[in-house]
Design a protein around this motif. Structure first.
Motif, short mmCIF file in Angstrom:
data_model
loop_
_atom_site.label_atom_id
_atom_site.label_comp_id
_atom_site.label_asym_id
_atom_site.label_seq_id
_atom_site.Cartn_x
_atom_site.Cartn_y
_atom_site.Cartn_z
N UNK A 41 -78.43 19.45 142.47
CA UNK A 41 -77.41 18.97 141.53
C UNK A 41 -76.10 19.72 141.69
N UNK A 42 -75.03 18.97 141.86
CA UNK A 42 -73.71 19.57 141.96
C UNK A 42 -73.40 20.21 143.29
N UNK A 43 -74.29 20.04 144.27
CA UNK A 43 -74.07 20.67 145.58
C UNK A 43 -73.99 19.62 146.68
N UNK A 44 -73.47 20.06 147.81
CA UNK A 44 -73.37 19.19 148.98
C UNK A 44 -74.76 18.99 149.61
N UNK A 45 -74.88 17.94 150.37
CA UNK A 45 -76.09 17.74 151.17
C UNK A 45 -76.24 18.90 152.15
N UNK A 46 -77.48 19.28 152.38
CA UNK A 46 -77.75 20.34 153.34
C UNK A 46 -78.85 19.89 154.29
N UNK A 89 -83.97 28.58 144.75
CA UNK A 89 -82.83 27.93 145.39
C UNK A 89 -83.22 26.80 146.33
N UNK A 90 -84.52 26.62 146.56
CA UNK A 90 -84.98 25.47 147.34
C UNK A 90 -85.09 24.21 146.46
N UNK A 91 -84.91 24.37 145.17
CA UNK A 91 -84.98 23.22 144.27
C UNK A 91 -83.92 22.19 144.62
N UNK A 92 -84.36 20.96 144.86
CA UNK A 92 -83.46 19.88 145.28
C UNK A 92 -84.26 18.60 145.43
N UNK A 93 -83.53 17.51 145.61
CA UNK A 93 -84.17 16.28 146.06
C UNK A 93 -84.15 16.31 147.59
N UNK A 94 -85.29 16.12 148.18
CA UNK A 94 -85.43 16.15 149.63
C UNK A 94 -85.52 14.72 150.15
N UNK A 95 -84.68 14.45 151.12
CA UNK A 95 -84.61 13.11 151.70
C UNK A 95 -85.04 13.15 153.16
N UNK A 96 -85.88 12.22 153.52
CA UNK A 96 -86.22 12.03 154.92
C UNK A 96 -85.12 11.20 155.57
N UNK A 97 -84.67 11.60 156.75
CA UNK A 97 -83.59 10.86 157.39
C UNK A 97 -83.90 10.53 158.84
N UNK A 98 -83.17 9.56 159.35
CA UNK A 98 -83.16 9.19 160.76
C UNK A 98 -81.69 9.21 161.17
N UNK A 105 -76.64 11.56 159.51
CA UNK A 105 -77.73 10.74 158.97
C UNK A 105 -77.32 9.28 158.97
N UNK A 106 -78.10 8.45 159.63
CA UNK A 106 -77.82 7.02 159.65
C UNK A 106 -78.66 6.27 158.62
N UNK A 107 -79.87 6.72 158.41
CA UNK A 107 -80.77 6.10 157.44
C UNK A 107 -81.48 7.23 156.66
N UNK A 108 -81.75 6.97 155.41
CA UNK A 108 -82.57 7.91 154.63
C UNK A 108 -83.34 7.17 153.57
N UNK A 109 -84.40 7.80 153.09
CA UNK A 109 -85.27 7.19 152.10
C UNK A 109 -84.85 7.53 150.69
N UNK A 110 -85.76 7.32 149.75
CA UNK A 110 -85.43 7.45 148.34
C UNK A 110 -85.45 8.88 147.84
N UNK A 111 -86.01 9.79 148.58
CA UNK A 111 -86.03 11.18 148.19
C UNK A 111 -87.23 11.56 147.35
N UNK A 112 -87.59 12.83 147.42
CA UNK A 112 -88.67 13.37 146.60
C UNK A 112 -88.20 14.70 146.02
N UNK A 113 -88.46 14.90 144.74
CA UNK A 113 -87.93 16.07 144.04
C UNK A 113 -88.85 17.26 144.21
N UNK A 114 -88.26 18.37 144.62
CA UNK A 114 -88.97 19.65 144.70
C UNK A 114 -88.33 20.58 143.69
N UNK A 115 -89.15 21.11 142.79
CA UNK A 115 -88.68 22.05 141.78
C UNK A 115 -89.46 23.34 141.92
N UNK A 116 -88.74 24.44 142.11
CA UNK A 116 -89.37 25.74 142.26
C UNK A 116 -88.97 26.59 141.06
N UNK A 117 -89.96 26.99 140.28
CA UNK A 117 -89.70 27.78 139.08
C UNK A 117 -89.79 29.27 139.41
N UNK A 118 -88.99 30.04 138.70
CA UNK A 118 -88.96 31.50 138.94
C UNK A 118 -90.00 32.22 138.11
#
Length: 118
Positions: A41-46, A89-98, A105-118
């Motif tokens: 949230x609020x960050x650039x794609x990585x 800091x790995x918490x993010x939505x992770x997208x598979x891409x081609x 990235x030319x194509x990507x899917x719907x994403x899956x949320x990864x949440x890492x609690x401290x």
């Protein structure tokens, strides 16, 4: 139609592990990169990691080197991302891409949320 179906996200404590899967279909490109990028949230794609179809080389962002491992099962057209020693800091939505590289990235899917609690 290119389809990239990601799964495997969830909530995990810091130090834990998750494995993401991406089932790919609908493409016949000869030379491509397939992998994962993430967006918090609020960050650039990585760009996180990818595999080159031409030579099987793998690429990783510096932030995940030594902790994440990408692999593929060509028979199943599936790419995996094993994530160990997860950090908040790995918490993010992770997208598979081609695409063309870890940053294009030319194509990507719907994403899956990864949440890492401290």
């Amino acid at each position: 139609e290119v389809q990239l179906q990601a799964s495997g996200g969830g909530l995990v404590q810091a130090g834990g592990s998750l494995r993401l899967s991406c089932a790919a279909s609908g493409f016949t490109f000869d030379d491509y990169a397939i992998g994962w990028f993430r967006q918090a949230p609020g960050k650039e794609r990585e760009g996180v990691s990818c595999i080159s179809s031409s030579d099987g080389r793998t690429y990783y962002a510096d932030s995940v080197k030594g902790r994440f491992t990408i692999s593929s099962d060509n028979a199943k057209n599936t790419v995996y991302l094993q994530m160990n020693s997860l950090k908040p800091e790995d918490t993010a939505v992770y997208y598979c891409f081609l695409g063309s590289s870890l940053y294009e990235y030319d194509y990507w899917g719907q994403g899956t949320l990864v949440t890492v609690s401290s």
